[in-house]
Scaffold this motif. Sequence first.
Motif, PDB file in Angstrom:
ATOM      1  N   SER A   1      -4.402   8.594  10.930  1.00  0.00           N
ATOM      2  CA  SER A   1      -4.508   9.488   9.778  1.00  0.00           C
ATOM      3  C   SER A   1      -3.234  10.305   9.628  1.00  0.00           C
ATOM      4  N   GLU A   2      -2.841  10.552   8.388  1.00  0.00           N
ATOM      5  CA  GLU A   2      -1.683  11.418   8.148  1.00  0.00           C
ATOM      6  C   GLU A   2      -1.867  12.770   8.820  1.00  0.00           C
ATOM      7  N   GLU A   3      -3.116  13.212   8.918  1.00  0.00           N
ATOM      8  CA  GLU A   3      -3.397  14.587   9.379  1.00  0.00           C
ATOM      9  C   GLU A   3      -3.574  14.697  10.888  1.00  0.00           C
TER      10      GLU A   3
ATOM     11  N   ILE B   1      -5.182   5.897   7.122  1.00  0.00           N
ATOM     12  CA  ILE B   1      -5.641   6.633   5.935  1.00  0.00           C
ATOM     13  C   ILE B   1      -4.798   7.870   5.629  1.00  0.00           C
ATOM     14  N   ASP B   2      -4.542   8.075   4.349  1.00  0.00           N
ATOM     15  CA  ASP B   2      -4.019   9.337   3.834  1.00  0.00           C
ATOM     16  C   ASP B   2      -5.217  10.008   3.172  1.00  0.00           C
ATOM     17  N   PRO B   3      -5.901  10.885   3.886  1.00  0.00           N
ATOM     18  CA  PRO B   3      -7.192  11.370   3.374  1.00  0.00           C
ATOM     19  C   PRO B   3      -7.072  12.119   2.048  1.00  0.00           C
ATOM     20  N   LEU B   4      -5.953  12.840   1.889  1.00  0.00           N
ATOM     21  CA  LEU B   4      -5.761  13.522   0.624  1.00  0.00           C
ATOM     22  C   LEU B   4      -4.287  13.429   0.242  1.00  0.00           C
ATOM     23  N   ASP B   5      -4.015  12.670  -0.812  1.00  0.00           N
ATOM     24  CA  ASP B   5      -2.627  12.479  -1.248  1.00  0.00           C
ATOM     25  C   ASP B   5      -2.357  13.375  -2.457  1.00  0.00           C
ATOM     26  N   GLY B   6      -1.219  14.070  -2.407  1.00  0.00           N
ATOM     27  CA  GLY B   6      -0.863  14.957  -3.517  1.00  0.00           C
ATOM     28  C   GLY B   6      -1.296  16.389  -3.224  1.00  0.00           C
ATOM     29  N   SER B   7      -1.243  16.751  -1.955  1.00  0.00           N
ATOM     30  CA  SER B   7      -1.780  18.068  -1.538  1.00  0.00           C
ATOM     31  C   SER B   7      -1.186  19.233  -2.307  1.00  0.00           C
ATOM     32  N   SER B   8       0.059  19.065  -2.747  1.00  0.00           N
ATOM     33  CA  SER B   8       0.678  20.205  -3.458  1.00  0.00           C
ATOM     34  C   SER B   8      -0.037  20.434  -4.794  1.00  0.00           C
TER      35      SER B   8
ATOM     36  N   VAL C   1      10.335   9.353 -10.537  1.00  0.00           N
ATOM     37  CA  VAL C   1      11.114   9.763  -9.369  1.00  0.00           C
ATOM     38  C   VAL C   1      11.350  11.266  -9.497  1.00  0.00           C
ATOM     39  N   ASN C   2      11.427  11.936  -8.353  1.00  0.00           N
ATOM     40  CA  ASN C   2      11.674  13.381  -8.402  1.00  0.00           C
ATOM     41  C   ASN C   2      13.176  13.605  -8.586  1.00  0.00           C
ATOM     42  N   GLU C   3      13.603  13.825  -9.808  1.00  0.00           N
ATOM     43  CA  GLU C   3      15.038  13.955 -10.095  1.00  0.00           C
ATOM     44  C   GLU C   3      15.603  15.286  -9.598  1.00  0.00           C
TER      45      GLU C   3
ATOM     46  N   ARG D   1       8.002  10.074 -15.911  1.00  0.00           N
ATOM     47  CA  ARG D   1       6.682  10.640 -15.618  1.00  0.00           C
ATOM     48  C   ARG D   1       6.599  10.835 -14.098  1.00  0.00           C
ATOM     49  N   TYR D   2       6.435  12.086 -13.648  1.00  0.00           N
ATOM     50  CA  TYR D   2       6.335  12.329 -12.202  1.00  0.00           C
ATOM     51  C   TYR D   2       5.293  13.408 -11.964  1.00  0.00           C
ATOM     52  N   ILE D   3       4.155  12.990 -11.397  1.00  0.00           N
ATOM     53  CA  ILE D   3       3.020  13.913 -11.282  1.00  0.00           C
ATOM     54  C   ILE D   3       3.078  14.696  -9.966  1.00  0.00           C
TER      55      ILE D   3
ATOM     56  N   SER E   1       1.743  13.428  -7.341  1.00  0.00           N
ATOM     57  CA  SER E   1       0.687  12.765  -6.561  1.00  0.00           C
ATOM     58  C   SER E   1       0.949  11.279  -6.672  1.00  0.00           C
ATOM     59  N   LEU E   2       1.315  10.677  -5.529  1.00  0.00           N
ATOM     60  CA  LEU E   2       1.673   9.245  -5.538  1.00  0.00           C
ATOM     61  C   LEU E   2       0.571   8.405  -6.157  1.00  0.00           C
ATOM     62  N   VAL E   3      -0.678   8.697  -5.771  1.00  0.00           N
ATOM     63  CA  VAL E   3      -1.790   7.865  -6.263  1.00  0.00           C
ATOM     64  C   VAL E   3      -1.860   7.910  -7.789  1.00  0.00           C
TER      65      VAL E   3
ATOM     66  N   ILE F   1       7.736   1.951 -12.816  1.00  0.00           N
ATOM     67  CA  ILE F   1       8.179   1.922 -11.422  1.00  0.00           C
ATOM     68  C   ILE F   1       8.092   3.324 -10.840  1.00  0.00           C
ATOM     69  N   TYR F   2       7.613   3.429  -9.598  1.00  0.00           N
ATOM     70  CA  TYR F   2       7.613   4.690  -8.841  1.00  0.00           C
ATOM     71  C   TYR F   2       8.635   4.526  -7.710  1.00  0.00           C
ATOM     72  N   ILE F   3       9.484   5.527  -7.552  1.00  0.00           N
ATOM     73  CA  ILE F   3      10.476   5.466  -6.480  1.00  0.00           C
ATOM     74  C   ILE F   3      10.445   6.754  -5.668  1.00  0.00           C
ATOM     75  N   TYR F   4      10.329   6.617  -4.329  1.00  0.00           N
ATOM     76  CA  TYR F   4      10.661   7.746  -3.465  1.00  0.00           C
ATOM     77  C   TYR F   4      11.854   7.289  -2.631  1.00  0.00           C
ATOM     78  N   PRO F   5      13.074   7.624  -3.045  1.00  0.00           N
ATOM     79  CA  PRO F   5      14.278   7.095  -2.387  1.00  0.00           C
ATOM     80  C   PRO F   5      14.675   7.938  -1.181  1.00  0.00           C
TER      81      PRO F   5
ATOM     82  N   GLY G   1      13.229   8.536   3.127  1.00  0.00           N
ATOM     83  CA  GLY G   1      12.172   8.714   2.140  1.00  0.00           C
ATOM     84  C   GLY G   1      11.084   9.566   2.757  1.00  0.00           C
ATOM     85  N   LYS G   2      10.179  10.080   1.952  1.00  0.00           N
ATOM     86  CA  LYS G   2       9.122  10.991   2.445  1.00  0.00           C
ATOM     87  C   LYS G   2       7.843  10.226   2.759  1.00  0.00           C
ATOM     88  N   LEU G   3       7.616   9.123   2.081  1.00  0.00           N
ATOM     89  CA  LEU G   3       6.303   8.478   2.159  1.00  0.00           C
ATOM     90  C   LEU G   3       6.167   7.660   3.431  1.00  0.00           C
ATOM     91  N   ARG G   4       4.921   7.566   3.935  1.00  0.00           N
ATOM     92  CA  ARG G   4       4.654   6.946   5.215  1.00  0.00           C
ATOM     93  C   ARG G   4       4.237   5.500   5.014  1.00  0.00           C
ATOM     94  N   LEU G   5       4.786   4.628   5.861  1.00  0.00           N
ATOM     95  CA  LEU G   5       4.588   3.182   5.723  1.00  0.00           C
ATOM     96  C   LEU G   5       3.121   2.798   5.886  1.00  0.00           C
TER      97      LEU G   5
END
Length: 332
Positions: free
Chosen positions: A97-99, A117-124, A213-215, A240-242, A244-246, A258-262, A270-274
């Motif tokens: 788990s991410e947590e 599992i990423d139990p909650l994605d987009g916590s911010s 992408v977060n510019e 478009r960048y929300i 929340s990855l999901v 396309i979604y990019i986290y470079p 990158g920030k996202l977990r494999l």
Amino acid sequence: QHDKLALPVGTTLDRFIMRKQEDFPYATGELSQLLRDIALAAKIVNREINRSGLIDIAGAYGNRNVQGEDQQKLDVIANIRFIRALRNGGEVCTIISEEDEEVIQTGNVQGKYIVAIDPLDGSSNIDVNVSIGTIFSIYRRVSPTGTEGTMADCLQTGTNQVAAGYVIYGSSTMMVYTTGNGVNGFTYEPSLGEFFLSHPQIVTPQSGAVYSVNEGSSNSFSSGMAAFVTYCKEANYSARYIGSLVADFHRNLLKGGIYIYPPTSKSPNGKLRLMYECNPLAFIVEQAGGKSSNGRTRTMELRPEDMHARCPLFIGSKELVEKAEEFLAQEE
Ligand code: AHG
Ligand code: MN
Ligand code: MN
Ligand code: MN
């Protein structure tokens, strides 16, 4: 054969899981039960999220997770709910788990499955009423049953996934998943407590006019990444960048994009977990005809060095991911 019939929209998730189980020879129903256990936890988390403003579960939990992130109360609640549902369901021996820094042994030593599992994605986005999600990935264990899951069980490449999916807690709550035979989306009807098939056999557009992408990090983009963003702007794509990855992924899956986290200065890999963000979404997007890589290598072929390994993510419509990869390949 009846399983060749496209199941009618409106079929419940339960019935769909049972009917599709016949697609797998020797299926013993354990994976079906595991998917049901995940759906149950999703219903419970959905209710907590919808009430989070009313009962004191909004805000920070006052802890930092292994990622160095301030855990939100709902991060912790979602983590507890999914782990409990998977433990009680009996089919899962070990959870990443991410947590949680370490693997979680459920005690089900006869369980044949591993869940990341990423139990909650987009916590911010939790406290500001923006869509958030859950992402999960399922593997068969490689070690013999009767013992706890091992690191070899947990650090499998994405190509070994037997199932992957996400829940999006948005204007409606949906569960979207694949078991390797296409991608199907189910919409939750809270008054009935059921998920209903609403998006059968999702196929993602081969191209699209949206880039996510977060510019805010663009000062640290590589030359190839900067060139691709310029290409998108010259093509008049929509940004478009929300956050929340999901939510960004789901919109692009249905409409193209396309979604990019470079790599960035803050997150050089990158920030996202494999294991519990990139691989599950990569499985889904490939099953829907799209593509996912770290900019050079197919996401699902990346070898996980550790449970919380991060990797750059380029994911979505095949032609857009390939275009981005071209720009990266031209970097000096
Ligand atoms: P999580 O909330 O599970 O830690 O994931 C957040 C991720 C992803 O959902 C989102 O797209 C990304 O972080 C946003 O990161 P930035 O704020 O750095 O753009
Ligand atoms: Mn996440
Ligand atoms: Mn998360
Ligand atoms: Mn997080």
